[in-house]
Design a protein around this motif. Structure first.
Motif, PDB file in Angstrom:
ATOM      1  N   ARG A 135       0.837  -1.196   0.000  1.00 53.62           N
ATOM      2  CA  ARG A 135       0.000   0.000   0.000  1.00 53.62           C
ATOM      3  C   ARG A 135       0.875   1.249   0.000  1.00 53.62           C
ATOM      4  NH1 ARG A 135      -3.449  -0.972   5.066  1.00 53.62           N
ATOM      5  NH2 ARG A 135      -4.687   0.814   4.442  1.00 53.62           N
ATOM      6  N   ALA A 136       1.971   1.204   0.713  1.00 54.40           N
ATOM      7  CA  ALA A 136       2.854   2.359   0.756  1.00 54.40           C
ATOM      8  C   ALA A 136       3.478   2.602  -0.615  1.00 54.40           C
ATOM      9  CB  ALA A 136       3.942   2.135   1.801  1.00 54.40           C
ATOM     10  N   THR A 137       3.885   1.519  -1.295  1.00 57.45           N
ATOM     11  CA  THR A 137       4.485   1.686  -2.618  1.00 57.45           C
ATOM     12  C   THR A 137       3.485   2.278  -3.588  1.00 57.45           C
ATOM     13  OG1 THR A 137       5.417  -0.461  -2.064  1.00 57.45           O
ATOM     14  CG2 THR A 137       6.046   0.478  -4.168  1.00 57.45           C
ATOM     15  N   LEU A 138       2.246   1.790  -3.523  1.00 60.34           N
ATOM     16  CA  LEU A 138       1.238   2.334  -4.423  1.00 60.34           C
ATOM     17  C   LEU A 138       0.967   3.800  -4.123  1.00 60.34           C
ATOM     18  CD1 LEU A 138      -1.610  -0.172  -5.234  1.00 60.34           C
ATOM     19  CD2 LEU A 138      -0.181   1.151  -6.755  1.00 60.34           C
ATOM     20  N   ALA A 139       0.956   4.144  -2.841  1.00 59.89           N
ATOM     21  CA  ALA A 139       0.770   5.558  -2.491  1.00 59.89           C
ATOM     22  C   ALA A 139       1.912   6.367  -3.084  1.00 59.89           C
ATOM     23  CB  ALA A 139       0.699   5.716  -0.968  1.00 59.89           C
ATOM     24  N   PHE A 140       3.120   5.849  -2.990  1.00 60.70           N
ATOM     25  CA  PHE A 140       4.277   6.520  -3.585  1.00 60.70           C
ATOM     26  C   PHE A 140       4.070   6.705  -5.077  1.00 60.70           C
ATOM     27  CE2 PHE A 140       8.478   7.396  -4.965  1.00 60.70           C
ATOM     28  CZ  PHE A 140       8.770   6.508  -5.983  1.00 60.70           C
ATOM     29  N   ALA A 141       3.572   5.649  -5.751  1.00 59.02           N
ATOM     30  CA  ALA A 141       3.361   5.751  -7.191  1.00 59.02           C
ATOM     31  C   ALA A 141       2.339   6.831  -7.519  1.00 59.02           C
ATOM     32  CB  ALA A 141       2.907   4.393  -7.751  1.00 59.02           C
ATOM     33  N   MET A 142       1.253   6.882  -6.745  1.00 56.59           N
ATOM     34  CA  MET A 142       0.220   7.898  -6.990  1.00 56.59           C
ATOM     35  C   MET A 142       0.775   9.288  -6.747  1.00 56.59           C
ATOM     36  SD  MET A 142      -2.334   6.143  -7.980  1.00 56.59           S
ATOM     37  CE  MET A 142      -3.434   7.508  -8.156  1.00 56.59           C
ATOM     38  N   ARG A 143       1.577   9.427  -5.692  1.00 61.84           N
ATOM     39  CA  ARG A 143       2.156  10.743  -5.392  1.00 61.84           C
ATOM     40  C   ARG A 143       3.052  11.192  -6.532  1.00 61.84           C
ATOM     41  NH1 ARG A 143       3.986  12.358   0.638  1.00 61.84           N
ATOM     42  NH2 ARG A 143       2.355  11.313   1.801  1.00 61.84           N
ATOM     43  N   SER A 144       3.883  10.244  -7.057  1.00 58.23           N
ATOM     44  CA  SER A 144       4.821  10.638  -8.110  1.00 58.23           C
ATOM     45  C   SER A 144       4.077  11.065  -9.353  1.00 58.23           C
ATOM     46  CB  SER A 144       5.736   9.468  -8.475  1.00 58.23           C
ATOM     47  OG  SER A 144       6.160   8.803  -7.345  1.00 58.23           O
ATOM     48  N   HIS A 145       2.966  10.388  -9.607  1.00 55.09           N
ATOM     49  CA  HIS A 145       2.257  10.689 -10.850  1.00 55.09           C
ATOM     50  C   HIS A 145       1.468  11.989 -10.739  1.00 55.09           C
ATOM     51  CE1 HIS A 145       0.301  10.020 -14.636  1.00 55.09           C
ATOM     52  NE2 HIS A 145      -0.906   9.981 -14.074  1.00 55.09           N
ATOM     53  N   LEU A 146       0.700  12.110  -9.607  1.00 53.66           N
ATOM     54  CA  LEU A 146      -0.108  13.313  -9.448  1.00 53.66           C
ATOM     55  C   LEU A 146       0.612  14.220  -8.465  1.00 53.66           C
ATOM     56  CD1 LEU A 146      -3.566  11.570  -9.039  1.00 53.66           C
ATOM     57  CD2 LEU A 146      -2.750  12.771 -11.045  1.00 53.66           C
ATOM     58  N   ASN A 147       1.450  15.086  -9.012  1.00 57.86           N
ATOM     59  CA  ASN A 147       2.226  15.953  -8.132  1.00 57.86           C
ATOM     60  C   ASN A 147       1.312  16.876  -7.340  1.00 57.86           C
ATOM     61  OD1 ASN A 147       4.963  15.425  -8.195  1.00 57.86           O
ATOM     62  ND2 ASN A 147       5.112  16.171 -10.301  1.00 57.86           N
ATOM     63  N   GLY A 148       1.578  16.941  -6.071  1.00 60.56           N
ATOM     64  CA  GLY A 148       0.791  17.857  -5.259  1.00 60.56           C
ATOM     65  C   GLY A 148      -0.195  17.135  -4.357  1.00 60.56           C
ATOM     66  N   GLN A 149      -0.858  16.116  -4.893  1.00 56.17           N
ATOM     67  CA  GLN A 149      -1.832  15.407  -4.068  1.00 56.17           C
ATOM     68  C   GLN A 149      -1.090  14.458  -3.140  1.00 56.17           C
ATOM     69  OE1 GLN A 149      -5.359  13.930  -5.806  1.00 56.17           O
ATOM     70  NE2 GLN A 149      -5.072  15.080  -7.716  1.00 56.17           N
ATOM     71  N   GLU A 150      -1.348  14.601  -1.848  1.00 51.20           N
ATOM     72  CA  GLU A 150      -0.591  13.807  -0.899  1.00 51.20           C
ATOM     73  C   GLU A 150      -1.340  12.542  -0.569  1.00 51.20           C
ATOM     74  OE1 GLU A 150       2.290  17.008   1.079  1.00 51.20           O
ATOM     75  OE2 GLU A 150       1.144  15.649   2.379  1.00 51.20           O
ATOM     76  N   PHE A 151      -1.004  11.480  -1.320  1.00 43.01           N
ATOM     77  CA  PHE A 151      -1.628  10.188  -1.041  1.00 43.01           C
ATOM     78  C   PHE A 151      -0.987   9.562   0.185  1.00 43.01           C
ATOM     79  CE2 PHE A 151      -4.465   9.299  -4.539  1.00 43.01           C
ATOM     80  CZ  PHE A 151      -4.094  10.232  -5.495  1.00 43.01           C
ATOM     81  N   ASP A 152      -1.792   8.865   0.946  1.00 42.76           N
ATOM     82  CA  ASP A 152      -1.307   8.218   2.147  1.00 42.76           C
ATOM     83  C   ASP A 152      -1.650   6.730   2.068  1.00 42.76           C
ATOM     84  OD1 ASP A 152      -1.547   9.023   5.698  1.00 42.76           O
ATOM     85  OD2 ASP A 152      -0.039   7.974   4.475  1.00 42.76           O
ATOM     86  N   VAL A 153      -1.091   5.970   2.997  1.00 43.13           N
ATOM     87  CA  VAL A 153      -1.364   4.532   2.987  1.00 43.13           C
ATOM     88  C   VAL A 153      -2.845   4.247   3.135  1.00 43.13           C
ATOM     89  CG1 VAL A 153      -0.831   2.350   4.096  1.00 43.13           C
ATOM     90  CG2 VAL A 153       0.921   4.082   3.917  1.00 43.13           C
ATOM     91  N   SER A 154      -3.502   5.112   3.859  1.00 45.80           N
ATOM     92  CA  SER A 154      -4.935   4.877   4.091  1.00 45.80           C
ATOM     93  C   SER A 154      -5.761   5.075   2.835  1.00 45.80           C
ATOM     94  CB  SER A 154      -5.439   5.818   5.187  1.00 45.80           C
ATOM     95  OG  SER A 154      -5.012   7.138   4.877  1.00 45.80           O
ATOM     96  N   ASN A 155      -5.163   5.743   1.813  1.00 43.00           N
ATOM     97  CA  ASN A 155      -5.914   5.938   0.582  1.00 43.00           C
ATOM     98  C   ASN A 155      -5.970   4.668  -0.265  1.00 43.00           C
ATOM     99  OD1 ASN A 155      -4.574   9.091   0.788  1.00 43.00           O
ATOM    100  ND2 ASN A 155      -6.755   8.808   0.499  1.00 43.00           N
ATOM    101  N   ILE A 156      -5.133   3.716   0.029  1.00 45.53           N
ATOM    102  CA  ILE A 156      -5.118   2.469  -0.750  1.00 45.53           C
ATOM    103  C   ILE A 156      -5.901   1.439   0.035  1.00 45.53           C
ATOM    104  CG2 ILE A 156      -3.656   0.857  -1.990  1.00 45.53           C
ATOM    105  CD1 ILE A 156      -2.980   3.695  -2.715  1.00 45.53           C
ATOM    106  N   ILE A 157      -7.020   1.009  -0.521  1.00 48.11           N
ATOM    107  CA  ILE A 157      -7.881   0.067   0.184  1.00 48.11           C
ATOM    108  C   ILE A 157      -7.776  -1.296  -0.510  1.00 48.11           C
ATOM    109  CG2 ILE A 157     -10.193  -0.400   1.014  1.00 48.11           C
ATOM    110  CD1 ILE A 157     -10.772   2.564   0.636  1.00 48.11           C
TER     111      ILE A 157
END
Lengths: 216, 619
Positions: A54-76
């Motif tokens: 979940r953390a890696t996916l959050a990292f991937a989302m953050r890298s792609h959408l700059n600015g939006q701060e994805f967190d582990v809790s965002n990955i269900i």
């Protein structure tokens, strides 16, 4: 009233859990084949590994959408199986009940695919996102095709060999002629020596065939 | 020893030692057919049982013909044209036919060597170029043609041959094949520059290297899994197959073509021997070694093919395992190759509908072993695929292709010799042209003619030449050879010659074979062969990407003009036999009728023949 609020809360919490289900429209199925990839050095899939995912996916989302701060809790994550497959959906940090679009998630994963793979010591084949085909590696095209190099070496050797074999007897002949003309100039008066070179005669085979001639 | 061309008298070249001569003959006989034709025949004709017709054909057809050619060449000490002219002027056409066949065969044979060179040059890459499909134009997937067939097929048919859908579409010259062909001819030229002096040294390598590589492959293959399956499959005898006459026909033709008789090359090689050489022992040695090599090669090849079949079988089952594991969400690696069948039975009994819905393949080791191939298909498709799966594939590929190169080159030497020596005998070449230049002219002319085989449809033409030039004309020539020596020259004369050369007369086995058994066998094989070919309109397999059942090859009929060319290829070499015979008859009658007016002691035919012989042997 209280009952209504309770029902609404229950409904909302139920709805909040519903985003992740098998065949979710905005979710992806992930399949890991750890034992196939690592054999004896395979690690056990447990809660910690899931957290890492979940953390890696959050990292991937953050890298792609700059600015939006994805967190582990965002990955269900849901529907885990012993095969190690599960479904996941991504909620937006701005709107916790809204899901991020499937296309966006796909792009994010494609961009960071390599990092996700290496976090788990897996490859495109052993960490599969069902529905996201891995980009094919373009084959390496060197400027000079290697076969032309080998061809050049072989043909060069053969060509050099042909030239050497053809030219060397001519060179030898020239050298011999030079030596003979030198000898002739020296021995014009002595005729006896000329006759002595019986080695230059032709071996007359008919004499050795004498036996055959008489075998009529 | 060498030629004293300066003094104007040409002495016949000689072998440096006996080993050179034997290696050259063995190299000529052992060729690509031993590697890729014999194992295939062994496999489709019931393994061990095929050896029986094969050995019978060797003993009664192969060895007598071989001994005949070696003896006649050694005795009369000339190339094929000179030898037959000496026996009888009416038979001069047999030599010309041999020369034409040798020329035609050398043209297409060197094309195969060019293909081997191409693969050899490509074996130095990592990964091997035939292991991956190239991407299509927009990099979204693999090339369509490659996807449907395999990457190995694609590399052979598209990237090497760039083959057209049928023989009528000629396509253009493929420049990469042209330069490979040029290098093949250059390699042949450099080995042949000094005649048998240079060739005799080259055969030390080209004749022995294949045995080394076969041994290496055998040892390697026996350490790989599945080799024993291949061997068992190859040698399991199926005795029922002996009742099929096709088996006997194929055994006879295989022995005949394998020994490379009737090309004139063997006659030329033995003519460089000293006169008192035991050619009986040589003939038996060459024949036996040729057959033993075929057997040894098939053991090597089939161990590798067994390994390949086992690999294919395992990957088939592993695909099924993956499908089942993914569908039923079982734990990874719970189902393995060992417990596959138990799992499958359990799942099939508990969830039969789901199992039936999955695209499972039926995996059977026997089916994979049955996938046989011969000819270029074996070398360039099946074997290259097997090599890909072996660790260190580059080394094995390089070794394999060098072996094919040596085998092809040593056979080419015999073919070229069958063209050059008769040219010397015909004395149509002026004396001031040195031998090197003549060899260069022949190589250049052959190269230009073989450019046909570098067209898009080149492979189809190679098959045409291979099937029709190298078959019926040779049978006819061999038949006339035996009849000419035994019945025109006379068995008595021939026995005396052999007594002179070896010190003992031929025993009853040789006499029986030469006089009765071999001619009858040859005639039977010839009639059966022609009969079978004539029964149906000849067809050929084509590689057509637009075919519905692609990647299967589409079988098409030869068009009429190709059929006409086939007939020409069969007839033109052998037409010289009757033409020369007629010419000599007419010429001789004219001579006799004009000579009768003035009787002279020189008009005696027997005297004429002998003085010819004496003249030739004095030099």
């Amino acid at each position: 009233m209280l009952e209504k609020i309770l029902i609404l809360l229950c409904l909302s919490s139920a709805l909040a859990e519903q985003p992740c289900k098998p065949d979710a429209s905005d979710g992806y199925k992930v399949r890991l084949s750890i034992k196939t990839a690592l054999g004896d050095e395979a690690y056990v899939w447990n809660e910690n590994e899931m957290f890492l995912f979940r953390a890696t996916l959050a990292f991937a989302m953050r890298s792609h959408l700059n600015g939006q701060e994805f967190d582990v809790s965002n990955i269900i994550v849901c529907d885990e199986t012993p095969r190690v497959t599960f479904w996941f959906v991504v909620t937006s940090p701005l709107n916790t009940s809204g899901l991020v679009d499937k296309g966006v998630v796909e792009e994010a994963i494609r961009m960071s695919r390599n990092r996700i793979n290496s976090a788990f010591l897996l490859t495109d084949k052993t960490l599969e996102f069902i529905g996201i085909t891995p980009t094919l590696t373009a084959p390496v095209n060197p400027d000079t095709p290697p076969w032309l190099i080998v061809f050049g070496v072989v043909m060069g050797a053969v060509g050099a060999g042909i030239i050497v074999v053809l030219v060397s007897p001519l060179v030898l002949k020239k050298r011999k002629k030079n030596e003979e003309t030198d000898e002739d100039e020296e021995e014009t008066g002595v005729k006896a020596v000329e006759n002595g070179s019986t080695r230059e005669g032709v071996y007359n085979m008919s004499f050795s065939d004498d036996e055959r001639l008489t075998q009529m | 020893m060498g030629k004293t061309g300066d003094s104007g008298v040409e002495e016949r070249p000689k072998w440096d030692n006996k080993i050179q001569y034997l290696l050259t003959c063995i190299g000529f006989a052992v060729g690509l057919g031993n590697i890729w034709r014999f194992p295939y025949l062994c496999q489709i004709y019931g393994g061990g049982a095929f050896l029986i017709p094969y050995l019978i054909a060797l003993v009664f057809e192969g060895l007598p013909l071989l001994y005949l050619e070696l003896a006649i060449g050694q005795r009369l000490r000339m190339g094929s044209i000179g030898v037959w002219k000496s026996i009888s002027p009416l038979l001069g056409g047999v030599g010309i036919a041999s020369m034409i066949v040798s020329f035609l065969v050398s043209i297409f044979y060197n094309t195969i060597i060019a293909w081997v060179l191409w693969y050899f040059f490509h074996s130095f890459q990592n990964p091997l170029p035939w292991s991956q499909c190239p991407l299509n134009d927009n990099h979204t997937g693999y090339d369509v043609e490659c996807e449907k067939s395999t990457s190995v097929n694609y590399f052979w048919y598209r990237q090497t041959l760039n083959i057209t859908p049928d023989i009528e579409t000629s396509g253009s010259l493929q420049w990469w094949l042209v330069i490979c062909l040029a290098s093949a001819w250059c390699v042949v030229y450099i080995c042949f520059i000094k005649g048998i002096e240079s060739m005799g040294k080259a055969v030390y390598v080209t004749a022995t290297f294949p045995y080394l590589v076969l041994t290496i492959f055998l040892v390697r293959a026996l350490t790989l899994p599945g080799a024993t399956d291949g061997l068992v499959y190859l040698f399991t005898p199926d005795w029922e197959i002996l009742k099929n006459p096709q088996v006997w026909l194929d055994a006879a033709t295989q022995i005949f073509f394998s020994l490379s008789v009737a090309f004139g090359g063997l006659i030329a090689f033995s003519s460089y021997n000293s006169e008192r050489n035991n050619c009986e022992r040589d003939a038996v040695l060459v024949g036996v070694i040729n057959s033993a090599t075929s057997l040894y090669a098939s053991i090597s090849i089939f161990s590798i093919l067994g390994f390949k079949a086992t690999n294919a079988y395992n990957s088939c089952r592993e695909d099924n395992i993956l499908d089942l594991t993914n569908h039923f969400e079982l734990s990874d690696q719970n189902m393995t190759l060992e417990n596959y069948y138990q799992w499958y039975d359990y799942l099939n009994s508990t969830f039969p509908d789901e199992v039936a819905s999955l695209p499972l393949k039926s995996c059977n080791l026997q089916t994979f072993l049955d996938q046989s191939a011969s000819g270029t298909g074996l070398a360039f498709i099946v074997f290259t695929e097997a090599v890909m799966e072996m660790p260190g594939s580059q080394v094995w590929a390089i070794l394999f292709f060098i072996m094919l190169l040596s085998l092809g080159l040593s056979s080419m030497f015999g073919n070229i010799e069958g063209v050059l020596t008769p040219m010397h005998d015909l004395k149509i070449v002026p004396k001031w042209i040195p031998n090197e230049v003549l060899t260069a002219i022949i190589c250049l002319a052959s190269f230009l003619m073989s450019l046909i085989f570098t067209l898009g449809s080149g492979n189809y033409w190679v098959e045409v030449f291979n099937g029709y030039v190298g078959s019926v004309p040779l049978l006819i020539i061999a038949f006339f050879e035996i009849i000419g020596v035994i019945y025109v020259y006379g068995m008595k004369n021939f026995s005396e010659d052999i007594y002179f050369m070896t010190g003992s007369r031929p025993n009853i086995y040789w006499k029986a074979c030469w006089m009765v058994i071999s001619p009858i066998m040859l005639l039977a094989v010839l009639i059966a062969y022609v009969g079978l070919q004539a029964q149906k309109h000849p067809t050929y397999p084509t590689w057509n990407p637009d075919y519905e059942l692609f990647p299967q090859t589409q079988v098409k009929d030869y068009p009429d003009w190709v059929f006409a060319i086939i007939l020409l290829l069969c007839i033109v070499p052998v037409i010289s036999i009757p033409v020369v015979a007629l010419y000599e008859l007419i010429c001789c009658k004219i001579q006799r009728s004009s000579a009768r007016a003035e009787p002279s002691p020189y008009c005696n035919d027997g005297f004429v023949v002998e003085t010819q012989e004496q003249n030739n042997q004095r030099f």
